[in-house]
Design a protein around this motif. Structure first.
Motif, PDB file in Angstrom:
ATOM      1  N   THR A  35       0.821  -1.216   0.000  1.00 17.04           N
ATOM      2  CA  THR A  35       0.000   0.000   0.000  1.00 17.04           C
ATOM      3  C   THR A  35       0.856   1.267   0.000  1.00 17.04           C
ATOM      4  OG1 THR A  35      -1.781  -1.141   1.173  1.00 17.04           O
ATOM      5  CG2 THR A  35      -1.806   1.275   1.235  1.00 17.04           C
ATOM      6  N   ILE A  36       1.966   1.242   0.698  1.00 20.27           N
ATOM      7  CA  ILE A  36       2.830   2.426   0.808  1.00 20.27           C
ATOM      8  C   ILE A  36       3.398   2.799  -0.558  1.00 20.27           C
ATOM      9  CG2 ILE A  36       5.001   3.285   1.792  1.00 20.27           C
ATOM     10  CD1 ILE A  36       4.356   1.519   4.253  1.00 20.27           C
ATOM     11  N   GLN A  37       3.309   4.081  -0.906  1.00 18.37           N
ATOM     12  CA  GLN A  37       3.689   4.552  -2.229  1.00 18.37           C
ATOM     13  C   GLN A  37       4.921   5.454  -2.172  1.00 18.37           C
ATOM     14  OE1 GLN A  37       1.955   3.470  -5.059  1.00 18.37           O
ATOM     15  NE2 GLN A  37       1.013   2.169  -3.502  1.00 18.37           N
ATOM     16  N   MET A  68      19.090  11.914   4.173  1.00 13.64           N
ATOM     17  CA  MET A  68      18.656  10.547   3.910  1.00 13.64           C
ATOM     18  C   MET A  68      18.427   9.814   5.225  1.00 13.64           C
ATOM     19  SD  MET A  68      20.812   9.117   0.637  1.00 13.64           S
ATOM     20  CE  MET A  68      22.381   9.170   1.497  1.00 13.64           C
ATOM     21  N   ILE A  69      17.282   9.178   5.318  1.00  7.45           N
ATOM     22  CA  ILE A  69      16.954   8.367   6.496  1.00  7.45           C
ATOM     23  C   ILE A  69      16.432   7.024   6.003  1.00  7.45           C
ATOM     24  CG2 ILE A  69      15.508   8.116   8.540  1.00  7.45           C
ATOM     25  CD1 ILE A  69      15.382  11.137   8.746  1.00  7.45           C
ATOM     26  N   SER A  70      17.050   5.940   6.475  1.00  9.60           N
ATOM     27  CA  SER A  70      16.601   4.594   6.128  1.00  9.60           C
ATOM     28  C   SER A  70      15.972   3.951   7.357  1.00  9.60           C
ATOM     29  CB  SER A  70      17.773   3.741   5.639  1.00  9.60           C
ATOM     30  OG  SER A  70      17.334   2.448   5.282  1.00  9.60           O
ATOM     31  N   VAL A  71      14.760   3.464   7.191  1.00  5.96           N
ATOM     32  CA  VAL A  71      13.985   2.898   8.298  1.00  5.96           C
ATOM     33  C   VAL A  71      13.623   1.457   7.970  1.00  5.96           C
ATOM     34  CG1 VAL A  71      11.870   3.115   9.645  1.00  5.96           C
ATOM     35  CG2 VAL A  71      13.048   5.166   8.876  1.00  5.96           C
ATOM     36  N   GLN A  72      13.690   0.592   8.969  1.00  5.64           N
ATOM     37  CA  GLN A  72      13.439  -0.834   8.730  1.00  5.64           C
ATOM     38  C   GLN A  72      12.348  -1.369   9.664  1.00  5.64           C
ATOM     39  OE1 GLN A  72      16.341  -4.312   9.637  1.00  5.64           O
ATOM     40  NE2 GLN A  72      16.767  -3.740   7.523  1.00  5.64           N
ATOM     41  N   GLY A  89      15.008  13.831   1.866  1.00  7.62           N
ATOM     42  CA  GLY A  89      14.359  15.107   2.126  1.00  7.62           C
ATOM     43  C   GLY A  89      12.966  14.956   2.683  1.00  7.62           C
ATOM     44  N   GLY A  90      12.731  13.865   3.433  1.00  7.80           N
ATOM     45  CA  GLY A  90      11.439  13.656   4.084  1.00  7.80           C
ATOM     46  C   GLY A  90      10.434  12.869   3.283  1.00  7.80           C
ATOM     47  N   SER A  91      10.734  12.583   1.999  1.00  2.44           N
ATOM     48  CA  SER A  91       9.802  11.832   1.148  1.00  2.44           C
ATOM     49  C   SER A  91      10.379  10.469   0.786  1.00  2.44           C
ATOM     50  CB  SER A  91       9.499  12.618  -0.139  1.00  2.44           C
ATOM     51  OG  SER A  91       8.850  13.834   0.152  1.00  2.44           O
ATOM     52  N   LEU A  92       9.500   9.482   0.657  1.00  6.19           N
ATOM     53  CA  LEU A  92       9.942   8.134   0.349  1.00  6.19           C
ATOM     54  C   LEU A  92      10.534   8.072  -1.054  1.00  6.19           C
ATOM     55  CD1 LEU A  92      10.149   5.220   1.296  1.00  6.19           C
ATOM     56  CD2 LEU A  92       7.859   4.809   0.365  1.00  6.19           C
ATOM     57  N   TYR A  93      11.795   7.656  -1.120  1.00  4.27           N
ATOM     58  CA  TYR A  93      12.544   7.624  -2.378  1.00  4.27           C
ATOM     59  C   TYR A  93      12.635   6.198  -2.932  1.00  4.27           C
ATOM     60  CZ  TYR A  93      16.467   8.448  -5.600  1.00  4.27           C
ATOM     61  OH  TYR A  93      17.259   8.530  -6.709  1.00  4.27           O
ATOM     62  N   THR A  94      12.859   5.232  -2.026  1.00 10.11           N
ATOM     63  CA  THR A  94      12.982   3.828  -2.408  1.00 10.11           C
ATOM     64  C   THR A  94      12.401   2.951  -1.315  1.00 10.11           C
ATOM     65  OG1 THR A  94      15.036   4.236  -3.635  1.00 10.11           O
ATOM     66  CG2 THR A  94      14.599   1.967  -3.024  1.00 10.11           C
ATOM     67  N   LYS A  95      11.747   1.868  -1.714  1.00  5.99           N
ATOM     68  CA  LYS A  95      11.329   0.862  -0.738  1.00  5.99           C
ATOM     69  C   LYS A  95      11.759  -0.507  -1.243  1.00  5.99           C
ATOM     70  CE  LYS A  95       6.577  -0.192  -2.301  1.00  5.99           C
ATOM     71  NZ  LYS A  95       5.170  -0.347  -1.873  1.00  5.99           N
ATOM     72  N   SER A 138      11.363   2.317  -6.871  1.00  5.51           N
ATOM     73  CA  SER A 138      11.792   3.712  -6.725  1.00  5.51           C
ATOM     74  C   SER A 138      11.237   4.530  -7.878  1.00  5.51           C
ATOM     75  CB  SER A 138      13.319   3.820  -6.699  1.00  5.51           C
ATOM     76  OG  SER A 138      13.871   3.398  -7.930  1.00  5.51           O
ATOM     77  N   GLY A 139      11.206   5.847  -7.698  1.00  5.81           N
ATOM     78  CA  GLY A 139      10.779   6.736  -8.766  1.00  5.81           C
ATOM     79  C   GLY A 139       9.288   6.699  -9.030  1.00  5.81           C
ATOM     80  N   THR A 140       8.843   7.640  -9.862  1.00  8.15           N
ATOM     81  CA  THR A 140       7.438   7.728 -10.248  1.00  8.15           C
ATOM     82  C   THR A 140       7.331   8.038 -11.739  1.00  8.15           C
ATOM     83  OG1 THR A 140       7.390  10.092  -9.674  1.00  8.15           O
ATOM     84  CG2 THR A 140       6.663   8.530  -7.974  1.00  8.15           C
ATOM     85  N   GLY A 141       6.148   7.804 -12.296  1.00 12.03           N
ATOM     86  CA  GLY A 141       5.910   8.119 -13.706  1.00 12.03           C
ATOM     87  C   GLY A 141       6.842   7.369 -14.639  1.00 12.03           C
ATOM     88  N   ASN A 142       7.408   8.098 -15.614  1.00 10.10           N
ATOM     89  CA  ASN A 142       8.285   7.485 -16.607  1.00 10.10           C
ATOM     90  C   ASN A 142       9.610   7.006 -16.033  1.00 10.10           C
ATOM     91  OD1 ASN A 142       6.431   7.862 -18.677  1.00 10.10           O
ATOM     92  ND2 ASN A 142       7.253   9.879 -19.240  1.00 10.10           N
TER      93      ASN A 142
END
Length: 335
Positions: A35-37, A68-72, A89-95, A138-142
């Motif tokens: 669910t997490i985007q 950068m903050i990595s949380v597990q 920068g506070g936004s999810l970059y990679t999961k 990771s990433g969005t769109g194209n």
């Protein structure tokens, strides 16, 4: 100096701080993970999962767009399965996840051979009968990228991975897939194949396409790279690899295909100098050595040659000839 037990208290305090008072709260289900985007804020993820997780990495100044903050988090059913979230920068970059998705997604060697760079995930899903396990996103769109993994039935250590960027395969590789019987090669065949041959020429000459172990770039592009592997006719432990760039053979290498005995002594190695030709080395050592890799043509042709040392199974000497002369040389275990 801290009294004994203080370190344990510090560690416990850290875990409590990051897990809202109970390590068991730092858990996640596959449905929650899915669910997490990408793009969610760290606060959104924390609120959705009910805890901030365990911070395993924190780099940069708080509030900076480059922090950068990595949380597990651990799986609800198994603590050995984990999900990781990297915030930039506070936004999810990679999961990414390992073991959270316990589904069974299999692929065969034949199916892997059929799949090509540029295929969509739907095409791969239709061929294999399942979507595979999305191990990272990771990433969005194209620019959205997702890496998907499949396992191979009956071979617990074999796996296949595809990376889809913008919805299409941009890289693919496999580990442990058993090559079909026709993907065998002899030393004479390996030596006959020449740098510059097209992939189609190599396939026709060897009687099979080999196993694609790496594919990067767009099909038909002059920068597309495809690495194909064959096993030895006499031993599956021996392999021959061919790297094609833009459809033409760029490099070839072998390990164990050439079973000849090519030896060198410490004194001979010390005598050889950069600039020597291969004929000079052959004359001194009494054999041409085993050509373990070749690339280029004409004045830029390069070949790496290996010799072993009698009585010392782990000692060897290697020479790289470029334009016919030694440009580098090194040894391991020579006394």
């Amino acid at each position: 100096m801290l009294p004994s037990g203080a370190f344990v208290l510090v560690v416990i305090a850290t875990v409590i701080l990051h897990c809202n008072g109970a390590p068991t709260n730092c858990t996640i289900t596959l449905q929650q993970y899915t669910t997490i985007q990408i793009g969610w804020t760290q606060q959104q993820v924390t609120q959705f999962l009910g805890s901030p997780g365990i911070i395993v990495l924190e780099v940069g100044t708080a509030g900076s767009p480059y922090q950068m903050i990595s949380v597990q988090y651990s799986a609800l059913q198994s603590s050995s399965a984990t999900a990781s979230f990297l915030f930039m920068g506070g936004s999810l970059y990679t999961k990414s996840q390992a073991g959270i998705d316990a589904g069974v997604y299999t692929i065969t060697s034949q199916q892997y051979t059929m799949i090509q760079a540029g295929w969509t995930r739907d095409q791969v899903t239709n061929l294999c009968g399942s979507p595979g396990s999305a191990i990272s996103e990771s990433g969005t769109g194209n620019t959205a990228s997702v890496s998907v993994m499949y396992t191979v039935s009956g071979t617990p250590y074999a796996s296949v991975s595809f990376t889809f960027t913008g919805g299409q395969i941009t890289s693919m590789f496999e580990v442990g897939l058993s090559p079909p019987v026709n993907d065998k090669i002899t030393l004479l065949q390996y030596q006959t194949v020449q740098i510059g041959w097209s992939q189609q020429q190599v396939t026709q000459f060897l009687g099979g396409p080999g196993i694609i172990v790496l594919e990067v770039g767009t099909a038909g592009s002059p920068y597309q790279m495809i690495s194909v592997q064959y096993s030895g006719q006499q031993s599956s432990a021996a392999t021959a690899s061919f790297l094609f760039m833009g459809g033409s053979l760029y490099t070839k290498s072998q390990a164990g295909m050439d079973t000849g005995v090519y030896t060198i002594t410490s004194q001979q190695y010390k005598t050889i100098q950069p600039g020597w030709t291969r004929d000079q080395v052959t004359s001194l050592c009494g054999s041409p050595g085993s050509a373990i890799s070749e690339s280029g043509t004409g004045n830029t042709a390069s070949v790496s040659v290996m010799y072993t040392v009698s009585g010392t199974p782990y000692a060897f000497a290697s020479f790289t000839f470029t334009g016919g002369q030694i440009t580098s040389m090194f040894e391991v275990g020579l006394k």
